[in-house]
Design a protein around this motif. Structure first.
Motif, mmCIF file in Angstrom:
data_model
loop_
_atom_site.group_PDB
_atom_site.id
_atom_site.type_symbol
_atom_site.label_atom_id
_atom_site.label_comp_id
_atom_site.label_asym_id
_atom_site.label_seq_id
_atom_site.Cartn_x
_atom_site.Cartn_y
_atom_site.Cartn_z
ATOM 1 N N LYS A 10 0.860 -1.180 0.000
ATOM 2 C CA LYS A 10 0.000 0.000 0.000
ATOM 3 C C LYS A 10 0.888 1.219 0.000
ATOM 4 N N GLY A 11 0.533 2.171 -0.904
ATOM 5 C CA GLY A 11 1.378 3.340 -0.985
ATOM 6 C C GLY A 11 1.113 4.360 0.095
ATOM 7 N N GLY A 12 2.134 5.127 0.435
ATOM 8 C CA GLY A 12 1.986 6.281 1.303
ATOM 9 C C GLY A 12 1.603 5.988 2.733
ATOM 10 N N THR A 16 9.018 4.866 4.199
ATOM 11 C CA THR A 16 10.268 5.621 4.146
ATOM 12 C C THR A 16 10.490 6.382 5.442
ATOM 13 N N PRO A 126 6.375 0.599 -3.012
ATOM 14 C CA PRO A 126 4.987 0.168 -2.808
ATOM 15 C C PRO A 126 4.552 -0.871 -3.839
#
Ligand SMILES: Nc1ncnc2c1ncn2[C@@H]1O[C@H](COP(=O)(O)OP(=O)(O)OP(=O)(O)O)[C@@H](O)[C@H]1O
Ligand SMILES: Nc1ncnc2c1ncn2[C@@H]1O[C@H](COP(=O)(O)OP(=O)(O)OP(=O)(O)O)[C@@H](O)[C@H]1O
Ligand SMILES: [Mg+2]
Ligand SMILES: [Mg+2]
Lengths: 266, 266
Positions: A10-12, A16, A126
């Protein structure tokens, strides 16, 4: 040496940000840390104020030309080294398709530096492609950042069953999920408390004895939504440097402490 | 027919949420809409309360077996059809590597249904691989959701120069960037206003006449951070159904209206 992949397709969701601040936090605690940026976006690289390695160097050279990590890494903070990324890494997915043992390239490279570091942390892109599989093949532990939203929860089953279980069975039997970190938590929203309760009950009651996440837990430390965490990377700084008294700094200090205490510091 | 790819390789910036609500908004405005879920996470599919197409059907069949869109799509709202996704689509990246003309598969499939729809909207995964390139090859317009954070801004240059420019030059000369949608905006934060100002000045002053984004603009409508937008997908609903008087519903109605006005409704 403890080696940890920070992953979630899943992005975001804070992969990071979590990798950068665990690496920095462990460095401040006196541990020798290698942070590997395995995302072509190179955001971990940028977060430490380093330059993406444009000349075909960095992690791209390690993955596609067998370069040694020791030659491509760069010191970014006291006790913290970085293996930087670059947009060229996006091509690795296709370049490695027919390479023999493509899933074990990173593991082989990391073995050569195992004695230099107490912790190796890998920031993943992702997706669940070859780069993420390389990270899962190379490490002993997995940390999964999870934004307490429906879409993030919805993908967790896929990550565990489709990818982590298969890598555990076929490539890296020692792979263990250490924990889930709740990130970007907005206190007082019903959604957040429902999702957190769901995740805790999944990991609490999961009787399946022999899977990679059978002793996983949800970290006690919750990372609250805090704009300072989003501002810091623009200055090439961690939040410990940019806003040391902010919620973001407190929360990631807490998470670092919890990680150190968990398996017993090396 | 207007065809629009919603893309940004940065994860979690509101691509799926924007695609779902533009599709639903245009349907409510009486337009015939096809929404294509090109992300293996299948979140657009889930947002409409549809089942990911597990039997190898859906967009996976279109991409890998030449199946017709008309046979794989399903009606999800009045005026809105969905071409659903499934986790198997993650394999398409490698499966298509050596297929001749792999970048034009989706364009070919969409041509067969062009007369049935006023709008086709494509939700892309957080990467710049073969699936995203297929979307860019197939459409006339691009909408880029952008969270007003540093990492999201940092990736915009890469998206425009590395991918959109190349697709425009080599595969789809008609490709135009229609606009940037500011999403998850947290009013009162300095970071948001700085990033928005940066983006507006980039697109305002960009004198380069002949590139795909030479007449792109930042949409006047800003999508505010609003928890109702994150709650709605858990119920298989759009925010128009779940919380019709919320900021989220207002903002996406505004964006839909702006999009309709922009090139003149078909
Ligand atoms: N706790 C937090 N509060 C506020 N903003 C945050 C927080 N954690 C991360 N952010 C910001 O949210 C955005 C997403 O976080 P980040 O980029 O770390 O996620 P990611 O999972 O690595 O994303 P990707 O999937 O693109 O790799 C970034 O702009 C980051 O600065
Ligand atoms: N304006 C908003 N306010 C609050 N939450 C939002 C908003 N827009 C989207 N969300 C939520 O934030 C998360 C990220 O949005 P979304 O999944 O649409 O982004 P995406 O770019 O499609 O992510 P990915 O890169 O994983 O495909 C989701 O949980 C979504 O429900
Ligand atoms: Mg990241
Ligand atoms: Mg999405």
């Amino acid at each position: 040496m403890r080696s940890i992949a920070v992953i979630n397709q899943k992005g975001g969701v804070g992969k990071t940000t979590t990798t950068a601040h665990l690496a920095a936090g462990l460095g401040l605690a006196g541990k020798r840390v290698l942070a590997i940026d395995l995302d072509p976006q190179a955001h971990l690289t940028v977060n430490f104020g380093a330059e993406p390695s444009g000349d075909g160097g960095g992690v791209y050279a390690v993955m596609t030309e067998g370069a040694a990590i020791a030659e491509q890494m760069t010191a970014v903070r006291s006790n913290v080294w970085l293996l930087p990324s670059h947009v060229d890494l996006a091509g690795a997915e296709c370049e490695l398709v027919s390479v023999v043992g493509r899933e074990a390239i990173l593991r082989e490279a990391m073995a050569a530096v195992a004695d230099r570091f107490d912790y190796v942390l890998i920031d993943c892109p992702p997706s669940l492609g070859i780069l993420t599989v390389n990270a899962l093949a190379a490490v002993g532990e997995v940390i999964i950042p999870l934004q307490p939203h429906f879409f993030a929860l919805q993908g967790l089953g896929m990550l565990l069953n489709e990818t982590i279980r298969l890598v555990g069975k076929r490539i890296n039997p020692a792979l263990r999920v250490t924990g889930i970190v709740v990130t970007m938590h907005e206190g007082g929203t019903r959604l957040a408390s429902e999702v957190v309760a769901d995740v805790k009950s999944f990991f609490g009651s999961n009787a399946e004895a022999d899977c990679p996440w059978s002793d996983a837990r949800v970290f006690d430390t919750v990372i609250r939504r805090n704009i300072k965490l989003a501002e810091a990377p623009g200055h090439g700084q961690t939040v410990f440097e940019y806003a040391p008294r902010s919620n973001g700094a407190d929360d990631y200090r807490g998470l670092t402490g919890e990680l150190l205490a968990l398996h017993g510091a090396p």
